[in-house]
Enzyme design. Structure first.
Site, PDB file in Angstrom:
ATOM      1  N   ASP A  49       0.828  -1.205   0.000  1.00 18.58           N
ATOM      2  CA  ASP A  49       0.000   0.000   0.000  1.00 18.58           C
ATOM      3  C   ASP A  49       0.868   1.262   0.000  1.00 18.58           C
ATOM      4  O   ASP A  49       1.985   1.257   0.530  1.00 18.58           O
ATOM      5  CB  ASP A  49      -0.912  -0.019   1.243  1.00 18.58           C
ATOM      6  N   ASN A  74     -10.189  -2.670  -6.437  1.00 21.54           N
ATOM      7  CA  ASN A  74      -9.381  -1.760  -7.266  1.00 21.54           C
ATOM      8  C   ASN A  74     -10.006  -1.544  -8.655  1.00 21.54           C
ATOM      9  O   ASN A  74      -9.742  -0.548  -9.314  1.00 21.54           O
ATOM     10  CB  ASN A  74      -7.953  -2.292  -7.457  1.00 21.54           C
TER      11      ASN A  74
HETATM   12  C1  FPP Z   1      -1.876   0.246  -3.330  1.00 19.69           C
HETATM   13  O1  FPP Z   1      -1.448   1.574  -3.375  1.00 19.69           O
HETATM   14  C2  FPP Z   1      -1.360  -0.475  -4.481  1.00 19.69           C
HETATM   15  C3  FPP Z   1      -2.119  -0.935  -5.490  1.00 19.69           C
HETATM   16  C4  FPP Z   1      -3.582  -0.770  -5.547  1.00 19.69           C
HETATM   17  C5  FPP Z   1      -1.533  -1.611  -6.641  1.00 19.69           C
HETATM   18  C6  FPP Z   1      -0.289  -2.389  -6.370  1.00 19.69           C
HETATM   19  C7  FPP Z   1       0.259  -2.834  -7.635  1.00 19.69           C
HETATM   20  C8  FPP Z   1       1.566  -2.953  -7.920  1.00 19.69           C
HETATM   21  C9  FPP Z   1       2.638  -2.658  -6.984  1.00 19.69           C
HETATM   22  C10 FPP Z   1       2.024  -3.365  -9.283  1.00 19.69           C
HETATM   23  C11 FPP Z   1       1.240  -4.461  -9.956  1.00 19.69           C
HETATM   24  C12 FPP Z   1       2.009  -4.889 -11.115  1.00 19.69           C
HETATM   25  C13 FPP Z   1       2.317  -6.159 -11.427  1.00 19.69           C
HETATM   26  C14 FPP Z   1       3.235  -6.363 -12.552  1.00 19.69           C
HETATM   27  C15 FPP Z   1       1.806  -7.338 -10.726  1.00 19.69           C
HETATM   28  P1  FPP Z   1      -2.523   2.738  -3.442  1.00 19.69           P
HETATM   29  O2  FPP Z   1      -2.678   3.141  -4.863  1.00 19.69           O
HETATM   30  O3  FPP Z   1      -3.788   2.310  -2.774  1.00 19.69           O
HETATM   31  O4  FPP Z   1      -1.801   3.847  -2.627  1.00 19.69           O
HETATM   32  P2  FPP Z   1      -2.498   5.003  -1.796  1.00 19.69           P
HETATM   33  O5  FPP Z   1      -3.240   4.326  -0.652  1.00 19.69           O
HETATM   34  O6  FPP Z   1      -1.338   5.798  -1.328  1.00 19.69           O
HETATM   35  O7  FPP Z   1      -3.404   5.723  -2.705  1.00 19.69           O
END
Ligand code: FPP
Length: 233
Positions: free
Chosen positions: A20, A68
């Site tokens: 996260d 998501n």
């Molecule tokens: C959470 O951060 C992260 C995600 C929703 C996506 C995680 C995905 C990856 C790291 C890459 C996936 C790629 C592959 C190749 C498998 P957030 O966006 O919720 O962060 P925030 O809470 O700060 O908004």
């Protein structure tokens, strides 16, 4: 040797990551959120590799949740593009070293070209014995549980906990010993709700793109000091 034994028993067999903070990492730098996810992929690669090097046998990562899918269209599209561009290359080296890769989630959501890459990863790594990397893609634990319940209903018989667990996406994998969540949020967010019954949790304030090998080892040291009682005394 005594010290070896202590080290081995205190390493989690299965570590799981709720990655996260990509969005906040980018926002703090006045960058578009998708660049946070891009940076998150680099961290993913680095951390999987360090876990394997450290002798951890199962590594799970929550990469894209059923929830998501409801993010703004352009962010979902950016995540799809990241998966498309990176899923094979990110894992290729590990596959060559003998790591098996599996995915948990409803993969029918993904476009054909992405599914082809996922299938390629699955088939090329199928014989890997060194460790298992389990990536959650379009994964939601409630969906997973409902799906397993419906399978049991279709099978027309009562099941015990072991058989039920075998019908989850994680069937055949041990439950996570340790769940690590970055970015300071204290929740599971629909991740491995059934499997997490006795998992230890470590929450770090670090945003996922900043999580590194050194912090992984600090987290493992915290885990090693935990006393796990599984409801007993
Ligand atoms: C959470 O951060 C992260 C995600 C929703 C996506 C995680 C995905 C990856 C790291 C890459 C996936 C790629 C592959 C190749 C498998 P957030 O966006 O919720 O962060 P925030 O809470 O700060 O908004």
């Amino acid at each position: 040797m005594k010290s070896d034994k202590v080290e081995n028993t205190s390493l989690p067999t299965h570590i799981a990551f709720i990655m996260d903070g990509n969005g906040r990492w980018a926002s703090k730098r006045l960058l578009p959120r998708k660049l946070g996810h891009k940076e998150g992929v680099k961290t993913m690669r680095k951390i999987i590799s360090e876990c394997v090097k450290s002798g951890i046998k199962v590594i799970s990562l929550f990469a894209f949740s059923t929830e998501n899918r409801n993010r703004p269209k352009d962010e979902v599209a950016a995540l799809m593009q990241l998966i498309r561009d990176n899923i094979y290359d990110m894992l290729k080296e590990l596959i060559d070293e003998g790591v098996k890769v599996v995915f948990m989630g409803d993969l029918s959501y993904f476009d054909d070209d992405i599914r082809k890459s996922l299938d390629r990863v699955i088939s090329e790594s199928a014989d890997g014995k060194k460790a298992i990397v389990n990536i959650g893609l379009n994964y939601g634990s409630r969906d997973e549980i409902v799906r397993a319940v419906n399978e049991c209903v279709r099978a027309g018989k009562e099941v015990d906990a072991n058989e039920f667990a075998s019908r989850l996406y994680t069937g055949g994998l041990p439950d996570p010993d340790l769940i690590v969540r970055t970015s300071g949020e204290y929740r599971l967010s629909n991740f491995m709700l059934y499997q997490a019954a006795y998992s230890e949790m470590v929450v770090t304030d670090t945003l996922w793109p900043d999580f590194d090998e050194e912090e992984l080892h600090s987290v493992l040291a915290v885990y090693a000091k935990r006393s796990r009682r599984f409801g007993k005394v």
